[in-house]
Motif scaffolding. Sequence first.
Motif, PDB file in Angstrom:
ATOM      1  N   GLY A  19      63.866  53.068  37.878  1.00 19.31           N
ATOM      2  CA  GLY A  19      62.848  53.985  37.384  1.00 19.31           C
ATOM      3  C   GLY A  19      61.459  53.378  37.288  1.00 19.31           C
ATOM      4  N   ARG A  20      61.217  52.275  38.003  1.00 22.68           N
ATOM      5  CA  ARG A  20      59.895  51.646  37.939  1.00 22.68           C
ATOM      6  C   ARG A  20      58.856  52.433  38.724  1.00 22.68           C
ATOM      7  NH1 ARG A  20      60.066  47.063  40.575  1.00 22.68           N
ATOM      8  NH2 ARG A  20      62.278  46.834  41.049  1.00 22.68           N
ATOM      9  N   PHE A  21      59.297  53.259  39.644  1.00 17.58           N
ATOM     10  CA  PHE A  21      58.426  54.141  40.397  1.00 17.58           C
ATOM     11  C   PHE A  21      59.291  55.233  40.997  1.00 17.58           C
ATOM     12  CE2 PHE A  21      59.462  50.362  42.893  1.00 17.58           C
ATOM     13  CZ  PHE A  21      60.131  50.905  43.975  1.00 17.58           C
ATOM     14  N   THR A  22      58.660  56.270  41.499  1.00 18.86           N
ATOM     15  CA  THR A  22      59.377  57.382  42.126  1.00 18.86           C
ATOM     16  C   THR A  22      59.285  57.274  43.635  1.00 18.86           C
ATOM     17  OG1 THR A  22      57.449  58.830  42.205  1.00 18.86           O
ATOM     18  CG2 THR A  22      58.779  58.856  40.170  1.00 18.86           C
ATOM     19  N   CYS A  23      60.104  58.062  44.301  1.00 23.28           N
ATOM     20  CA  CYS A  23      60.006  58.133  45.757  1.00 23.28           C
ATOM     21  C   CYS A  23      58.645  58.683  46.169  1.00 23.28           C
ATOM     22  CB  CYS A  23      61.129  58.988  46.321  1.00 23.28           C
ATOM     23  SG  CYS A  23      61.056  59.156  48.108  1.00 23.28           S
ATOM     24  N   GLU A  24      58.139  59.632  45.389  1.00 26.29           N
ATOM     25  CA  GLU A  24      56.807  60.152  45.707  1.00 26.29           C
ATOM     26  C   GLU A  24      55.760  59.045  45.620  1.00 26.29           C
ATOM     27  OE1 GLU A  24      53.596  63.616  44.383  1.00 26.29           O
ATOM     28  OE2 GLU A  24      55.566  63.507  43.403  1.00 26.29           O
ATOM     29  N   ASP A  25      55.867  58.172  44.618  1.00 26.83           N
ATOM     30  CA  ASP A  25      54.948  57.039  44.520  1.00 26.83           C
ATOM     31  C   ASP A  25      55.046  56.155  45.771  1.00 26.83           C
ATOM     32  OD1 ASP A  25      54.142  57.743  41.919  1.00 26.83           O
ATOM     33  OD2 ASP A  25      55.737  56.536  41.001  1.00 26.83           O
ATOM     34  N   LEU A  26      56.284  55.882  46.176  1.00 21.75           N
ATOM     35  CA  LEU A  26      56.518  55.009  47.321  1.00 21.75           C
ATOM     36  C   LEU A  26      55.961  55.619  48.596  1.00 21.75           C
ATOM     37  CD1 LEU A  26      57.858  52.562  48.680  1.00 21.75           C
ATOM     38  CD2 LEU A  26      60.020  53.830  48.667  1.00 21.75           C
ATOM     39  N   ALA A  56      59.760  63.652  49.698  1.00 20.58           N
ATOM     40  CA  ALA A  56      59.892  62.614  48.670  1.00 20.58           C
ATOM     41  C   ALA A  56      60.196  63.234  47.308  1.00 20.58           C
ATOM     42  CB  ALA A  56      58.618  61.785  48.613  1.00 20.58           C
ATOM     43  N   ARG A  57      59.520  64.342  46.980  1.00 16.21           N
ATOM     44  CA  ARG A  57      59.778  65.014  45.694  1.00 16.21           C
ATOM     45  C   ARG A  57      61.218  65.527  45.631  1.00 16.21           C
ATOM     46  NH1 ARG A  57      54.713  67.724  47.304  1.00 16.21           N
ATOM     47  NH2 ARG A  57      53.009  66.387  46.542  1.00 16.21           N
ATOM     48  N   ALA A  58      61.697  66.014  46.788  1.00 15.16           N
ATOM     49  CA  ALA A  58      63.093  66.470  46.831  1.00 15.16           C
ATOM     50  C   ALA A  58      64.046  65.310  46.581  1.00 15.16           C
ATOM     51  CB  ALA A  58      63.383  67.117  48.189  1.00 15.16           C
ATOM     52  N   ALA A  59      63.740  64.139  47.134  1.00 16.84           N
ATOM     53  CA  ALA A  59      64.571  62.961  46.894  1.00 16.84           C
ATOM     54  C   ALA A  59      64.548  62.571  45.416  1.00 16.84           C
ATOM     55  CB  ALA A  59      64.094  61.795  47.762  1.00 16.84           C
ATOM     56  N   ASP A  60      63.387  62.677  44.784  1.00 17.83           N
ATOM     57  CA  ASP A  60      63.303  62.380  43.351  1.00 17.83           C
ATOM     58  C   ASP A  60      64.154  63.349  42.539  1.00 17.83           C
ATOM     59  OD1 ASP A  60      61.622  60.142  43.448  1.00 17.83           O
ATOM     60  OD2 ASP A  60      59.814  61.380  43.554  1.00 17.83           O
ATOM     61  N   ARG A  61      64.160  64.617  42.932  1.00 17.21           N
ATOM     62  CA  ARG A  61      64.992  65.603  42.214  1.00 17.21           C
ATOM     63  C   ARG A  61      66.465  65.272  42.384  1.00 17.21           C
ATOM     64  NH1 ARG A  61      60.925  69.110  44.292  1.00 17.21           N
ATOM     65  NH2 ARG A  61      62.253  69.715  46.062  1.00 17.21           N
ATOM     66  N   HIS A  62      66.843  64.855  43.587  1.00 21.19           N
ATOM     67  CA  HIS A  62      68.240  64.481  43.829  1.00 21.19           C
ATOM     68  C   HIS A  62      68.627  63.279  42.978  1.00 21.19           C
ATOM     69  CE1 HIS A  62      67.969  66.464  48.073  1.00 21.19           C
ATOM     70  NE2 HIS A  62      68.176  67.347  47.108  1.00 21.19           N
ATOM     71  N   ARG A  63      67.728  62.314  42.864  1.00 20.95           N
ATOM     72  CA  ARG A  63      68.018  61.135  42.051  1.00 20.95           C
ATOM     73  C   ARG A  63      68.154  61.516  40.575  1.00 20.95           C
ATOM     74  NH1 ARG A  63      68.126  55.856  42.734  1.00 20.95           N
ATOM     75  NH2 ARG A  63      67.387  55.995  44.885  1.00 20.95           N
ATOM     76  N   GLN A  64      67.277  62.381  40.109  1.00 22.28           N
ATOM     77  CA  GLN A  64      67.334  62.816  38.708  1.00 22.28           C
ATOM     78  C   GLN A  64      68.620  63.579  38.416  1.00 22.28           C
ATOM     79  OE1 GLN A  64      63.711  65.041  38.243  1.00 22.28           O
ATOM     80  NE2 GLN A  64      62.403  63.215  38.326  1.00 22.28           N
ATOM     81  N   ALA A  65      69.132  64.268  39.431  1.00 23.95           N
ATOM     82  CA  ALA A  65      70.366  65.033  39.269  1.00 23.95           C
ATOM     83  C   ALA A  65      71.610  64.167  39.432  1.00 23.95           C
ATOM     84  CB  ALA A  65      70.405  66.184  40.265  1.00 23.95           C
ATOM     85  N   LEU A  71      70.619  55.513  50.923  1.00 20.09           N
ATOM     86  CA  LEU A  71      69.201  55.297  51.226  1.00 20.09           C
ATOM     87  C   LEU A  71      68.325  56.281  50.451  1.00 20.09           C
ATOM     88  CD1 LEU A  71      69.462  54.865  55.127  1.00 20.09           C
ATOM     89  CD2 LEU A  71      69.254  53.050  53.410  1.00 20.09           C
ATOM     90  N   LEU A  72      68.795  56.725  49.302  1.00 21.31           N
ATOM     91  CA  LEU A  72      68.113  57.786  48.574  1.00 21.31           C
ATOM     92  C   LEU A  72      66.679  57.394  48.219  1.00 21.31           C
ATOM     93  CD1 LEU A  72      68.265  60.577  47.340  1.00 21.31           C
ATOM     94  CD2 LEU A  72      69.262  59.564  45.280  1.00 21.31           C
ATOM     95  N   GLY A  73      65.732  58.117  48.833  1.00 18.30           N
ATOM     96  CA  GLY A  73      64.326  57.900  48.551  1.00 18.30           C
ATOM     97  C   GLY A  73      63.614  56.933  49.472  1.00 18.30           C
ATOM     98  N   ILE A  74      64.306  56.373  50.466  1.00 15.75           N
ATOM     99  CA  ILE A  74      63.710  55.376  51.346  1.00 15.75           C
ATOM    100  C   ILE A  74      63.019  56.051  52.530  1.00 15.75           C
ATOM    101  CG2 ILE A  74      64.152  53.408  52.867  1.00 15.75           C
ATOM    102  CD1 ILE A  74      64.437  52.810  49.884  1.00 15.75           C
ATOM    103  N   PRO A  75      61.715  55.817  52.722  1.00 18.44           N
ATOM    104  CA  PRO A  75      61.017  56.391  53.877  1.00 18.44           C
ATOM    105  C   PRO A  75      61.360  55.648  55.162  1.00 18.44           C
ATOM    106  CG  PRO A  75      59.497  55.125  52.510  1.00 18.44           C
ATOM    107  CD  PRO A  75      60.799  55.130  51.794  1.00 18.44           C
ATOM    108  N   VAL A  76      61.584  56.397  56.233  1.00 17.05           N
ATOM    109  CA  VAL A  76      61.920  55.806  57.527  1.00 17.05           C
ATOM    110  C   VAL A  76      61.128  56.504  58.622  1.00 17.05           C
ATOM    111  CG1 VAL A  76      64.263  55.156  56.828  1.00 17.05           C
ATOM    112  CG2 VAL A  76      63.869  57.382  57.888  1.00 17.05           C
ATOM    113  N   GLY A  77      60.980  55.801  59.744  1.00 12.27           N
ATOM    114  CA  GLY A  77      60.405  56.383  60.948  1.00 12.27           C
ATOM    115  C   GLY A  77      61.492  56.577  61.986  1.00 12.27           C
ATOM    116  N   VAL A  78      61.348  57.592  62.827  1.00 12.73           N
ATOM    117  CA  VAL A  78      62.363  57.936  63.828  1.00 12.73           C
ATOM    118  C   VAL A  78      61.695  58.029  65.198  1.00 12.73           C
ATOM    119  CG1 VAL A  78      64.022  59.685  64.576  1.00 12.73           C
ATOM    120  CG2 VAL A  78      63.800  59.143  62.146  1.00 12.73           C
ATOM    121  N   LYS A  79      62.222  57.290  66.152  1.00 12.80           N
ATOM    122  CA  LYS A  79      61.686  57.269  67.512  1.00 12.80           C
ATOM    123  C   LYS A  79      61.671  58.666  68.114  1.00 12.80           C
ATOM    124  CE  LYS A  79      62.452  54.880  71.955  1.00 12.80           C
ATOM    125  NZ  LYS A  79      63.316  53.875  72.646  1.00 12.80           N
ATOM    126  N   ASP A  80      60.608  58.965  68.839  1.00 14.93           N
ATOM    127  CA  ASP A  80      60.392  60.331  69.313  1.00 14.93           C
ATOM    128  C   ASP A  80      61.158  60.675  70.592  1.00 14.93           C
ATOM    129  OD1 ASP A  80      59.243  62.870  68.973  1.00 14.93           O
ATOM    130  OD2 ASP A  80      57.663  62.410  70.438  1.00 14.93           O
TER     131      ASP A  80
END
Length: 453
Positions: A19-26, A56-65, A71-80
């Motif tokens: 809880g030191r930061f949220t996914c939205e913060d990240l 990110a906000r949706a991930a935070d809601r999932h964590r709160q629930a 990988l809950l809340g981890i941002p990733v990039g996906v090759k196009d």
Amino acid sequence: MGDLHHLGVKDALRGLAEGRFTCEDLVRDCLVQIARLDPKIEAWVWLKSEAALERARAADRHRQAGQPGALLGIPVGVKDIIDVQGLPTRMGSPAFEDYLPTLSARVVRRLEEAGAVMLGKTVTAELAYYVPGKTRNPWNPAHTPGGSSSGSAAAVAAHFVPAAIGTQTNGSVIRPAAFCGVIGYKPSAGLISRAGILKFSHTLDQVGVFARNVADAAVVASALMGYAQDDPDSLSDFAQVPRELDPRLLFHPPRLATVRTSAWSLVDADQQENFSRSIVALRRAGASIEAGVLPDAFAGAHDVHRTIMHYEGARAFAHLQQQHRDLLSAEINRLIDEGLKIPEPAYHAALESRTRLRGELGDFMHRYDAVLTPPARGEAPATLAHTGDPQFCTIWTLCGVPAITLPSGLGEHGLPLGLQVVGGYLQDARLLQVAQWCQGQLGFRHNPPEINE
């Protein structure tokens, strides 16, 4: 909160759990870093900040629930070249300008099931081949980031995301990771589904992971692995890569072999010197290292790979060429034209040779925990016209064995050099343990010059 973009996957997961930061913060901090540096690097082909923040906000809601997710809340990039439902997938080609997938690739669905936040689509070379996209190397924008997974490697190196997904048909994960100074991990063929990903060569295409340390690569890869009915080459029975690498094995120095393939004569002087220094460092730390020589049959491995890749690539893209030849580069048109001329008996002979080579490599690897070899000629070339030489990865891709590249030093121009560590087929867990041990002994701690400014 202004330094969250520096966090790796496991550190970010720990901070989110505490809880030191949220996914939205990240995600917001990653977006600030992207806004600061991506105009120079251009790693992204599709990125919408507000959409990323909403995910990110949706991930935070999932964590709160209390919902689980590796990988809950981890941002990733996906090759196009990887389909994401509702987002454009342009394959690095104007021929796909209007393509909007209606179903996400299996690997994307696994990311979503694990709770990852898909930040955006990363730049690829045209159809995952040789013609580069717009991305530049974060260490020096006059140099190539490698390819074809150029945007994914650059995005991780520039601290835009802690992890990203790419693909490899020859050297398209290992080489850009080496050029950009990050971890590039290509698992054993069949462990990660390719369903919903541009098909270049059904024999050779493999999915890989970019991260900034081996443990992070293991966490991400473990979330992606698993049998998939929609991929005929997906494996149903294998030893799963552990999410947590056993720290006890850090005190069990590995048995290693150095291998200089037929491409060794092309290795730059500073890469040769770095390779030697790396061996000395690992041996001093207790590793048992001996020079290994692959069987004579591997002298023809590059020709076998080329025959398979060109034959299958030509047939995968032939219909596209019929419709859009004028939208394809000269290199892709040449691949298709030449590949269609390869006779079927030559192709089947190449497949038989591949089977024999896989068996011979398995016999060779049985004596070692892993093989050490260069991932590329040396530093990223000072050009944006091509992505560098992939042949230092060819044998390992052809045989479908797991490989990982570790940043191991800097070359004469201040760009990264790497060490490629190769394991036995389906020995991914052992390879990752060895690679983590090697990374700890090599101690590479550098970032691109502008990262910490």
